[in-house]
Design a protein around this motif. Structure first.
Motif, PDB file in Angstrom:
ATOM      1  N   PHE A  50      51.821 -59.072  42.966  1.00 47.69           N
ATOM      2  CA  PHE A  50      53.132 -58.416  42.972  1.00 47.69           C
ATOM      3  C   PHE A  50      54.166 -59.333  42.328  1.00 47.69           C
ATOM      4  CE2 PHE A  50      51.122 -57.906  47.320  1.00 47.69           C
ATOM      5  CZ  PHE A  50      50.367 -56.782  46.997  1.00 47.69           C
TER       6      PHE A  50
ATOM      7  N   ARG B 224      57.003 -59.314  40.982  1.00 50.97           N
ATOM      8  CA  ARG B 224      58.273 -58.628  40.728  1.00 50.97           C
ATOM      9  C   ARG B 224      59.088 -58.662  42.015  1.00 50.97           C
ATOM     10  NH1 ARG B 224      53.920 -55.372  40.528  1.00 50.97           N
ATOM     11  NH2 ARG B 224      53.623 -53.925  42.270  1.00 50.97           N
TER      12      ARG B 224
ATOM     13  N   TRP C  85      63.039 -56.218  50.635  1.00 48.11           N
ATOM     14  CA  TRP C  85      63.046 -56.839  51.970  1.00 48.11           C
ATOM     15  C   TRP C  85      62.295 -58.163  51.977  1.00 48.11           C
ATOM     16  CZ3 TRP C  85      60.279 -56.498  57.085  1.00 48.11           C
ATOM     17  CH2 TRP C  85      58.898 -56.309  56.960  1.00 48.11           C
ATOM     18  N   ASP C  86      61.349 -58.338  51.034  1.00 46.95           N
ATOM     19  CA  ASP C  86      60.713 -59.651  50.914  1.00 46.95           C
ATOM     20  C   ASP C  86      61.770 -60.709  50.592  1.00 46.95           C
ATOM     21  OD1 ASP C  86      58.680 -57.533  50.166  1.00 46.95           O
ATOM     22  OD2 ASP C  86      57.333 -59.260  50.162  1.00 46.95           O
TER      23      ASP C  86
ATOM     24  N   GLY D 238      58.857 -51.185  55.333  1.00 40.70           N
ATOM     25  CA  GLY D 238      58.203 -52.429  54.955  1.00 40.70           C
ATOM     26  C   GLY D 238      56.910 -52.625  55.728  1.00 40.70           C
TER      27      GLY D 238
ATOM     28  N   ASP E 169      54.614 -50.385  56.243  1.00 39.77           N
ATOM     29  CA  ASP E 169      53.728 -49.347  55.715  1.00 39.77           C
ATOM     30  C   ASP E 169      53.011 -48.453  56.727  1.00 39.77           C
ATOM     31  OD1 ASP E 169      54.559 -51.023  53.720  1.00 39.77           O
ATOM     32  OD2 ASP E 169      52.700 -50.964  52.590  1.00 39.77           O
TER      33      ASP E 169
ATOM     34  N   TYR F 258      46.335 -52.148  57.605  1.00 40.32           N
ATOM     35  CA  TYR F 258      47.151 -53.153  56.905  1.00 40.32           C
ATOM     36  C   TYR F 258      48.111 -53.816  57.901  1.00 40.32           C
ATOM     37  CZ  TYR F 258      49.614 -54.586  52.479  1.00 40.32           C
ATOM     38  OH  TYR F 258      50.174 -55.242  51.409  1.00 40.32           O
ATOM     39  N   TRP F 259      48.993 -53.004  58.495  1.00 41.04           N
ATOM     40  CA  TRP F 259      49.875 -53.522  59.552  1.00 41.04           C
ATOM     41  C   TRP F 259      49.378 -53.000  60.902  1.00 41.04           C
ATOM     42  CZ3 TRP F 259      54.162 -56.798  58.658  1.00 41.04           C
ATOM     43  CH2 TRP F 259      54.565 -56.948  57.317  1.00 41.04           C
TER      44      TRP F 259
HETATM   45  C1  6A9 Z   1      52.026 -50.771  44.690  1.00 46.41           C
HETATM   46  C2  6A9 Z   1      49.661 -50.855  44.100  1.00 46.41           C
HETATM   47  C3  6A9 Z   1      47.759 -53.229  42.061  1.00 46.41           C
HETATM   48  C4  6A9 Z   1      53.308 -54.532  50.998  1.00 46.41           C
HETATM   49  O1  6A9 Z   1      55.120 -57.919  49.462  1.00 46.41           O
HETATM   50  C5  6A9 Z   1      55.462 -56.730  48.855  1.00 46.41           C
HETATM   51  C6  6A9 Z   1      55.150 -55.552  49.749  1.00 46.41           C
HETATM   52  C7  6A9 Z   1      55.941 -55.656  51.052  1.00 46.41           C
HETATM   53  O2  6A9 Z   1      57.294 -55.451  50.792  1.00 46.41           O
HETATM   54  C8  6A9 Z   1      55.495 -54.639  52.077  1.00 46.41           C
HETATM   55  O3  6A9 Z   1      56.169 -54.876  53.271  1.00 46.41           O
HETATM   56  N1  6A9 Z   1      53.707 -55.516  50.009  1.00 46.41           N
HETATM   57  C9  6A9 Z   1      54.010 -54.726  52.304  1.00 46.41           C
HETATM   58  O4  6A9 Z   1      53.614 -53.782  53.256  1.00 46.41           O
HETATM   59  C10 6A9 Z   1      52.940 -55.346  48.755  1.00 46.41           C
HETATM   60  C11 6A9 Z   1      53.154 -53.968  48.193  1.00 46.41           C
HETATM   61  C12 6A9 Z   1      52.739 -53.785  46.816  1.00 46.41           C
HETATM   62  C13 6A9 Z   1      52.939 -52.359  46.361  1.00 46.41           C
HETATM   63  C14 6A9 Z   1      52.272 -52.190  45.063  1.00 46.41           C
HETATM   64  C15 6A9 Z   1      51.035 -50.732  43.586  1.00 46.41           C
HETATM   65  C16 6A9 Z   1      48.689 -51.268  43.070  1.00 46.41           C
HETATM   66  O5  6A9 Z   1      48.889 -52.594  42.617  1.00 46.41           O
END
Ligand code: 6A9
Length: 781
Positions: free
Chosen positions: A368, A370, A374-375, A514, A516, A690-691
């Motif tokens: 990720f 980018r 909230w991160d 956040g 999910d 995940y969570w």
């Molecule tokens: C969508 C998917 C190859 C998930 O750290 C970033 C976020 C948090 O803000 C969130 O709380 N992560 C957490 O539950 C990662 C989310 C990435 C979404 C990417 C594309 C395919 O990518």
């Protein structure tokens, strides 16, 4: 047809910028500040990438050929599939120095970055990169030492032509490789110098598609290999190339220094001295000095002297180093989805946000790379303690992304390079959806320290003028949540945007929170009350109140943040809305049943062919009730320190936390109780939990912080809080450090059974909060 010219030019509201002066236009972000941050390792998505903080920049970067089991592959963009056994910044100060180690099979690359501004340099100064290629096993017989190929490139995003200078290369003396001229930095030159025997080849390309550079280089090499059977760039160039790639081939081990000098058009620019000072022993000396400074600053910023064992020290430095070294600069336009527009369909159903810059830390370079809203608040908890100027600059960029409604898009996918990493269906952002306003976490700490006079006077002034200008935006942001995310009951909130039509999800996700797939009411509705959002609103109002105080703002009717904070932290109201008093636990409220499950459904297609799909079955009518899942969400009032220290509920919270059958593990606290009906349950065929069990560092930091708070407050549970605090802190630090040394990486989450890192690796976003746990730096409320 008559057209109203005003209508014609009016932007749709959702893509209209917030009508107030930009924070980034403040004088404190111009001049010396701006120039000092001009060049940097702001391309976290590649293993080593340099650019300037300007929309169309000169870019530099590194590629190399990796060899695994006799097969060759190009390394460039950070990718898990490259299987580097470790990589990342072991040191980085976010400004003018960084040191990174990358281990690729039998080869170790060390990349150092150093910036320098002297008389004669152009805007932003000069910089040097040292690439040190070693064999992993230090003792290898001569004949086993193979040749390595590394590639260093310069590319102009603006399309300007770069000039090649490859006649009479003498790498020992130091040679000019390339040069050019730009409005921002004036004339510039790229030099290479090495004491080793290197072979240098090149290739020049002309293209706008810089994000396809890996392919261009690979094709060029492939064609050469087929024709001549050698791994060597063609030594040719397109006319007026805007990309130049230099291949450096040599026997391992070798070292090479590459120097960029700017302002070379001017007569007295002293290029030779500058190149000399940024190469060889002079560079070695400066790098050593910078590394010492980093070490000292690390201990000082986090009060760590004598507090840590050496393993923790190394992991801690890598955590902050990667947080700072992972800061990127992006430019482009977000895509905003327009659910209400019937004329457009599917993936085309979006419009573009205005072109915008974003300077931000990123959660994960390979996965990720980018900005995530909230991160970022969690990142800033760490960064402001290191360099408050960088922090304000980042927060300012985010707040300038606000639209006229006070909304900020959650995930920032700006520019072609960033877009190339995201599947198309995930690109559009939804203007109805929020994401926790965690920037207030960092602002609260900063404001608190300001009130305590902890900053030097220039910093205090800058923070005050920042807050002064940010204030209207923060108000609008608060109002956006307060109006669009409000619930039916007075002072209740819920995350809007859950899917009420889905039949596949075991529990419809709440991406905007956040968290999910953290379980919520089984049936999304307007009756929901989300506990976490209520507590975020408390944080936001409380922080607004304290900013208003610092700035001496009048409390206008409807904008009395102090009163709002009081209401949202009112213990009786909280308990009425969210407490299960038999259990002593706090829950969401909504239309809910526990009796749901996923099952395989057969669908007949034609006469004799069936397909199977996993769908949700609801075995009982949902009713309005508390949603009985103990986990991170139920601890939010505790994290918010709303519970009075003498309350029996505090004791219950401590019990939930310390109970091994509920949240406690030897590696940190689980996201969801072992006893929850959705503990470790998949959400759909394709969505693993995940969570719903694993350990996340951002929430553990918040909980640890509250434990620390209650261990200082007078009350019957103080000692209990203290004991739990000590154990939890020890467990979290030990596990992250152990994983770092065993696997070479920080991880997105940690498995609750064995503590093993999982999810995205090289997740140096909020997992880096381990440094604040080491430092016991939690901020006061
Ligand atoms: C969508 C998917 C190859 C998930 O750290 C970033 C976020 C948090 O803000 C969130 O709380 N992560 C957490 O539950 C990662 C989310 C990435 C979404 C990417 C594309 C395919 O990518």
């Amino acid at each position: 047809r008559l057209v109203n010219p005003v209508e014609e030019v009016r932007r749709p509201r959702v893509v209209t910028p917030f009508p107030a002066p930009k924070i980034m236009d403040l004088p404190q972000f111009q001049g010396e500040h701006r120039e000092s941050l001009y060049w940097g390792t702001y391309r976290p998505q590649v293993y080593l990438g340099i650019r300037a903080r300007t929309p169309w920049s000169l870019l530099a970067g590194l590629m190399w050929i990796g060899v695994k089991d006799g097969r060759y592959a190009m390394r460039h963009v950070c990718q898990d599939s490259d299987e580097l056994s470790t990589y990342g910044w072991t040191h980085h100060n976010g400004r003018d120095f960084g040191h990174q180690i990358l281990v690729d099979q039998d080869m170790t690359l060390a990349t150092s970055f150093l910036k320098s501004k002297v008389d004669g340099s152009g805007y932003g100064g000069d910089w040097a990169v040292r690439i040190d290629v070693q064999s992993k096993q230090s003792e290898r017989s001569e004949d086993m030492l193979r040749t390595a190929h590394i590639f260093f490139y310069m590319a102009d995003e603006d399309g300007h032509a770069l000039s090649l200078s490859t006649d009479n290369l003498d790498v020992h003396e130091g040679s000019l490789l390339a040069s050019g001229s730009r409005m921002d930095v004036g004339g510039w030159q790229l030099h290479l110098k090495s004491m080793d025997d290197l072979e240098v080849h090149y290739s020049g390309f002309k293209t706008n598609h810089i994000h396809n550079l890996s392919e261009l280089v690979q094709e060029n090499l492939g064609a050469q290999a087929r024709k001549y059977g050698r791994l060597q760039l063609s030594d040719t160039s397109d006319g007026s190339p805007n990309i130049l790639v230099f291949q450096v081939s040599a026997r391992i081990p070798f070292k090479t220094d590459i120097v960029f000098v700017s302002g070379t058009g001017l007569q007295s620019s002293g290029v030779e001295e500058r190149v000399n000072s940024l190469t060889g022993t002079s560079l070695t000396g400066q790098l050593k000095e910078k590394q010492r400074e980093f070490d000292t600053k690390f201990e000082k910023s986090f009060n760590l002297a004598d507090k840590l064992d050496s393993e923790s020290m190394i992991a801690g430095k890598a955590a902050i180093g990667n947080m700072l070294g992972g800061i990127g600069y992006f430019y482009g336009q977000s895509k905003i989805s327009l659910p209400g527009n019937p004329n457009l369909g599917g993936l085309n159903n979006f419009i573009s946000y205005w072109p915008a810059e974003l300077y931000t830390a990123v959660p994960s370079r390979p996965f990720f790379p980018r900005g995530f809203l909230w991160d970022e608040g969690f990142h800033q908890l760490l960064i402001w303690r290191w360099d408050v100027h960088i922090s304000l600059d980042i927060i300012g960029h985010w707040l300038d992304l606000m639209n006229i409604d006070g909304w900020i898009p959650r995930e920032q996918i700006l520019g072609a390079e960033a877009r190339s990493k995201v599947p198309e269906e995930f690109i559009p952002q939804h203007p109805t959806n929020g994401n926790p306003p965690t920037l207030f976490l960092a602002l609260r700490d900063i404001v608190h320290s300001l009130k305590q006079n902890k900053f030097i006077s220039t910093e205090s002034k800058e923070i005050s003028s920042f807050l002064e200008r940010a204030y209207v935006r923060l108000e609008a942001w608060f109002q956006w949540f307060n109006t669009t995310q409000s619930g039916k009951e007075m002072s209740s909130y819920y995350w809007h945007g859950r899917d009420i039509t889905t039949t596949r999800e075991l529990n419809p996700k709440t991406l905007s929170s956040g968290l999910d797939d953290y379980p919520r009411a089984s049936h999304p509705s307007e009756d929901e009350r989300h506990l976490d959002l209520r507590c975020w609103m408390y944080l936001a109002s409380d922080c607004m109140h304290s900013i208003a105080e610092v700035l001496d703002k009048d409390t206008k009717p409807g904008k009395d943040y102090g009163a709002t904070a009081k209401l949202l932290s009112d213990f009786q109201i909280l308990n009425q809305m969210h407490l299960d008093d038999k259990y002593g636990a706090y829950f969401d409220f909504g239309n809910h049943t526990e009796k749901v499950r996923l099952h395989w459904k057969e669908n007949m297609v034609g006469h004799n062919h069936a397909t199977r799909e996993l769908v949700r079955e609801v075995l009982e009518r949902p009713e309005l009730r508390l949603v009985p899942h103990v986990g991170y969400v139920s601890l939010f009032p505790f994290m918010g320190r709303i519970i009075p220290p003498e309350s029996w509920i505090l004791e219950k919270q401590l019990d939930l936390i310390s109970n091994q059958s509920i949240l406690w593990t030897d590696y940190g606290l689980r996201s969801l109780s072992k006893t929850s009906s959705l503990y470790m349950k998949r959400n759909t065929e394709h969505d693993p939990p995940y969570w719903r069990g694993p350990i996340w560092m951002n929430m553990n930091y918040m909980i640890l912080s509250a434990l620390h708070h209650y261990s200082k407050e007078d009350g019957p549970y103080r000692d209990k809080a203290r004991a739990i605090y000590d154990d939890l802190r020890g467990n979290l630090i030990r596990n992250v450090v152990r994983n770092y040394h065993q696997t070479g990486f920080l991880w997105e989450q940690y498995d609750q059974r064995k503590g093993k890192g999982k999810g995205a690796r090289v997740f140096t976003g909020w997992t880096a909060l381990v440094v604040l746990m080491m430092a016991e730096a939690y901020g006061e409320s």
